[in-house]
Design an enzyme around this catalytic site. Structure first.
Site, PDB file in Angstrom:
ATOM      1  N   GLY A 101      -0.707  -3.953   6.469  1.00 30.26           N
ATOM      2  CA  GLY A 101      -1.564  -5.031   5.965  1.00 30.26           C
ATOM      3  C   GLY A 101      -0.717  -6.195   5.472  1.00 30.26           C
ATOM      4  O   GLY A 101       0.261  -5.991   4.758  1.00 30.26           O
ATOM      5  N   ARG A 136      -0.515  -2.567  12.517  1.00 28.27           N
ATOM      6  CA  ARG A 136      -0.298  -1.129  12.268  1.00 28.27           C
ATOM      7  C   ARG A 136      -0.084  -0.536  13.657  1.00 28.27           C
ATOM      8  O   ARG A 136      -0.897  -0.749  14.555  1.00 28.27           O
ATOM      9  CB  ARG A 136      -1.515  -0.492  11.608  1.00 28.27           C
ATOM     10  CG  ARG A 136      -1.889  -1.175  10.281  1.00 28.27           C
ATOM     11  CD  ARG A 136      -2.981  -0.407   9.571  1.00 28.27           C
ATOM     12  NE  ARG A 136      -3.650  -1.226   8.567  1.00 28.27           N
ATOM     13  CZ  ARG A 136      -3.164  -1.478   7.350  1.00 28.27           C
ATOM     14  NH1 ARG A 136      -2.006  -1.000   6.999  1.00 28.27           N
ATOM     15  NH2 ARG A 136      -3.850  -2.221   6.506  1.00 28.27           N
ATOM     16  N   ASP A 150       3.358   1.189   2.024  1.00 32.52           N
ATOM     17  CA  ASP A 150       3.735   2.592   2.063  1.00 32.52           C
ATOM     18  C   ASP A 150       4.055   3.117   3.470  1.00 32.52           C
ATOM     19  O   ASP A 150       5.160   3.618   3.727  1.00 32.52           O
ATOM     20  CB  ASP A 150       2.556   3.385   1.465  1.00 32.52           C
ATOM     21  CG  ASP A 150       3.005   4.710   0.951  1.00 32.52           C
ATOM     22  OD1 ASP A 150       4.216   4.883   0.781  1.00 32.52           O
ATOM     23  OD2 ASP A 150       2.138   5.577   0.728  1.00 32.52           O
ATOM     24  N   THR A 165       2.688  -5.295  -0.524  1.00 36.48           N
ATOM     25  CA  THR A 165       1.332  -4.768  -0.371  1.00 36.48           C
ATOM     26  C   THR A 165       0.513  -5.197  -1.579  1.00 36.48           C
ATOM     27  O   THR A 165       1.032  -5.183  -2.703  1.00 36.48           O
ATOM     28  CB  THR A 165       1.315  -3.224  -0.307  1.00 36.48           C
ATOM     29  OG1 THR A 165      -0.043  -2.776  -0.428  1.00 36.48           O
ATOM     30  CG2 THR A 165       2.131  -2.560  -1.409  1.00 36.48           C
ATOM     31  N   ASP A 169      -1.777  -3.501  -2.746  1.00 36.87           N
ATOM     32  CA  ASP A 169      -2.331  -2.293  -3.371  1.00 36.87           C
ATOM     33  C   ASP A 169      -1.621  -1.886  -4.664  1.00 36.87           C
ATOM     34  O   ASP A 169      -2.172  -1.134  -5.465  1.00 36.87           O
ATOM     35  CB  ASP A 169      -2.272  -1.111  -2.390  1.00 36.87           C
ATOM     36  CG  ASP A 169      -3.092  -1.368  -1.146  1.00 36.87           C
ATOM     37  OD1 ASP A 169      -4.012  -2.201  -1.207  1.00 36.87           O
ATOM     38  OD2 ASP A 169      -2.796  -0.754  -0.098  1.00 36.87           O
ATOM     39  N   ASP A 193       0.647   0.217  -4.976  1.00 43.19           N
ATOM     40  CA  ASP A 193       0.709   1.685  -4.975  1.00 43.19           C
ATOM     41  C   ASP A 193       2.118   2.208  -4.693  1.00 43.19           C
ATOM     42  O   ASP A 193       2.292   3.401  -4.448  1.00 43.19           O
ATOM     43  CB  ASP A 193      -0.288   2.257  -3.953  1.00 43.19           C
ATOM     44  CG  ASP A 193      -0.023   1.759  -2.540  1.00 43.19           C
ATOM     45  OD1 ASP A 193       0.775   0.807  -2.360  1.00 43.19           O
ATOM     46  OD2 ASP A 193      -0.620   2.313  -1.593  1.00 43.19           O
ATOM     47  N   ARG A 213      -6.572   0.779  -1.453  1.00 45.42           N
ATOM     48  CA  ARG A 213      -6.394   2.082  -0.806  1.00 45.42           C
ATOM     49  C   ARG A 213      -6.664   3.204  -1.816  1.00 45.42           C
ATOM     50  O   ARG A 213      -7.646   3.096  -2.546  1.00 45.42           O
ATOM     51  CB  ARG A 213      -4.990   2.169  -0.222  1.00 45.42           C
ATOM     52  CG  ARG A 213      -4.917   2.908   1.080  1.00 45.42           C
ATOM     53  CD  ARG A 213      -3.539   2.849   1.653  1.00 45.42           C
ATOM     54  NE  ARG A 213      -3.365   1.688   2.496  1.00 45.42           N
ATOM     55  CZ  ARG A 213      -3.747   1.616   3.760  1.00 45.42           C
ATOM     56  NH1 ARG A 213      -4.316   2.654   4.325  1.00 45.42           N
ATOM     57  NH2 ARG A 213      -3.560   0.535   4.463  1.00 45.42           N
TER      58      ARG A 213
HETATM   59  O1  F6P Z   1      -2.901  -1.850   2.297  1.00 43.85           O
HETATM   60  C1  F6P Z   1      -3.546  -3.072   2.173  1.00 43.85           C
HETATM   61  C2  F6P Z   1      -5.009  -2.939   2.483  1.00 43.85           C
HETATM   62  O2  F6P Z   1      -5.612  -4.195   2.336  1.00 43.85           O
HETATM   63  C3  F6P Z   1      -5.766  -1.892   1.675  1.00 43.85           C
HETATM   64  O3  F6P Z   1      -6.089  -2.334   0.380  1.00 43.85           O
HETATM   65  C4  F6P Z   1      -6.954  -1.634   2.549  1.00 43.85           C
HETATM   66  O4  F6P Z   1      -7.464  -0.343   2.348  1.00 43.85           O
HETATM   67  C5  F6P Z   1      -6.385  -1.769   3.935  1.00 43.85           C
HETATM   68  O5  F6P Z   1      -5.191  -2.514   3.824  1.00 43.85           O
HETATM   69  C6  F6P Z   1      -7.295  -2.433   4.932  1.00 43.85           C
HETATM   70  O6  F6P Z   1      -6.676  -2.366   6.166  1.00 43.85           O
HETATM   71  P1  F6P Z   1      -7.127  -3.199   7.441  1.00 43.85           P
HETATM   72  O7  F6P Z   1      -6.652  -4.607   7.257  1.00 43.85           O
HETATM   73  O8  F6P Z   1      -6.439  -2.532   8.555  1.00 43.85           O
HETATM   74  O9  F6P Z   1      -8.610  -3.140   7.494  1.00 43.85           O
END
Ligand code: F6P
Length: 381
Positions: free
Chosen positions: A16, A110, A141, A164, A166, A168, A210
């Site tokens: 992300g 990803r 992560d 990130t 998050d 986390d 997350r």
């Molecule tokens: O890790 C960052 C994040 O924004 C999380 O908070 C969320 O769960 C996820 O990525 C969303 O991912 P995507 O952009 O693939 O929908």
């Protein structure tokens, strides 16, 4: 760079996107060119760009020559514009004017394919053939786990940079993007307060994060939200949701006119629910307020899922400064002949390099507990 004898450093953004990624890229490229005289090879779309570029080499040595020529012939902004090009030689102009710009000009992704050892091996082989001396991976992560695997398998120097929203990553006090995302949450809560106050309503806002509740906790502390619900205490049962509704009602009884409730996306329910948390809580709260004999039967609840809004926006000065400090620390390790693999991290306000797989900092656990206590005691009315 006129050939590959300068041994460039490759950089990619993965997972992300997070505000501050561009500021990091700018700082990393400028320090490379201005301080160390080392070129930087930007990889488009994270690990996926590596995989795609290395796939192009499958047909033989001639393709490697073509790839090198393309990189040298179409550098900087032209390379970024050329959508087919996965590896771009970054120059001063290509990182000009991007400091606080949200997202990442290199693109991020990803990439499930990168979990396959054979696919990773091909990407490593390509980086070696290009004379790459080190690779920098900027992400959260999962991206840093991929970087660790790369470090273990490849023999290349690998530096991770935490980015990130998050918050986390427990081995660092701060990751790129967190400060900006908290600012965005405060901005969002301020807007919701305007309408919640006008209608004397309860607004339930679902944050990202997350499995971690830290982004919601920080957002609540900084915005003054009346309640924050995080995943760490465990799944929410119907009884627990009634208790939360009763707490809101208690505040209303004592004179509060509206309430903002932040709920982290990692919160689960028992029994499990398929819908977004904000909607499940809205129904549970509304049902409680409308029970027979309720003193607040006309109290309305509205949900909102903030979603990707939290990932965008201009990076804060704090994120931009942290980006420059991370870039400097990464270069220090890369230019050290004995340089190690590792991840840049903030510890006691200093930027350090910590090994991949570092355990959680006890200070982070303490900070989370401190925020929980503060949120509880500051929001009581
Ligand atoms: O890790 C960052 C994040 O924004 C999380 O908070 C969320 O769960 C996820 O990525 C969303 O991912 P995507 O952009 O693939 O929908």
């Amino acid at each position: 760079m006129t050939d590959f004898s300068d041994q460039p450093v490759a950089i990619l953004m993965s997972g992300g996107d997070a505000p501050g990624m561009n500021a990091f890229l700018r700082a990393f490229v400028r320090l490379g060119l201005n301080r160390h005289g080392v070129p930087v090879l930007g990889v488009r779309d994270g690990y996926r760009g590596l995989v795609r570029a290395s796939r192009g080499l499958e047909s033989g040595a001639e393709e490697l020559v073509n790839l090198k020529q393309e990189i040298l012939r179409i550098p900087g902004q032209q390379g970024l514009i050329n959508g087919r090009q996965h590896l771009i030689l970054m120059d001063h102009a290509s990182v000009s004017g991007i400091m606080g710009k949200g997202g990442t000009i290199l693109g991020s992704a990803r990439c499930l394919e990168f979990h396959e050892p054979g696919v990773r091996a091909k990407a490593v082989e390509m980086l070696k053939q290009l004379g790459v001396r080190a690779i920098v991976v900027v992400g959260g992560d999962g991206s840093l786990t991929g970087a660790n695997r790369l470090a273990e398998e490849s023999g290349l120097q690998v530096i991770g940079v935490p980015a990130t929203i998050d918050n986390d990553l427990q081995f660092t006090e701060m990751a790129l993007g967190v400060d900006t995302a908290v600012h965005t949450l405060v901005w969002a809560v301020d807007h919701f307060i305007d309408t919640a106050r006008s209608h004397r309503r309860v607004m339930v806002l679902e944050t990202m994060g997350r499995a971690s509740g830290d982004l919601a906790r920080m957002g609540a502390l900084a915005s003054g939200a009346e309640m924050v619900i995080t995943p760490e205490p465990g799944p929410l049962t119907d009884e627990k949701m009634e208790e939360l509704a009763a707490r809101i009602e208690g505040g209303m009884t004592r004179g509060r006119a509206h309430a903002i409730v932040l709920v982290a996306e990692g919160v689960n329910f028992d029994p499990p629910q398929a819908r977004n948390r904000a909607y499940v809580l809205m129904d549970a709260f509304q049902k409680y307020f409308q029970r027979p004999g309720s003193p607040f039967s006309d109290l309305e609840v509205r949900p909102s899922v903030l979603g990707h809004l939290q990932r965008g926006g201009h990076a804060t000065p704090q994120d931009c400064i942290l980006a420059a400090r991370f870039a400097e620390r990464a270069w220090k390790e890369i230019m050290n002949p004995e340089g190690a693999n590792g991840i840049t991290a903030v510890r006691q306000a200093q930027v350090e390099l910590v090994p991949f797989g570092s355990p959680p900092m006890p200070e982070r656990t303490a900070f989370t507990a401190e925020m929980d206590a503060l949120n509880r005691d500051l929001s009581h009315w």
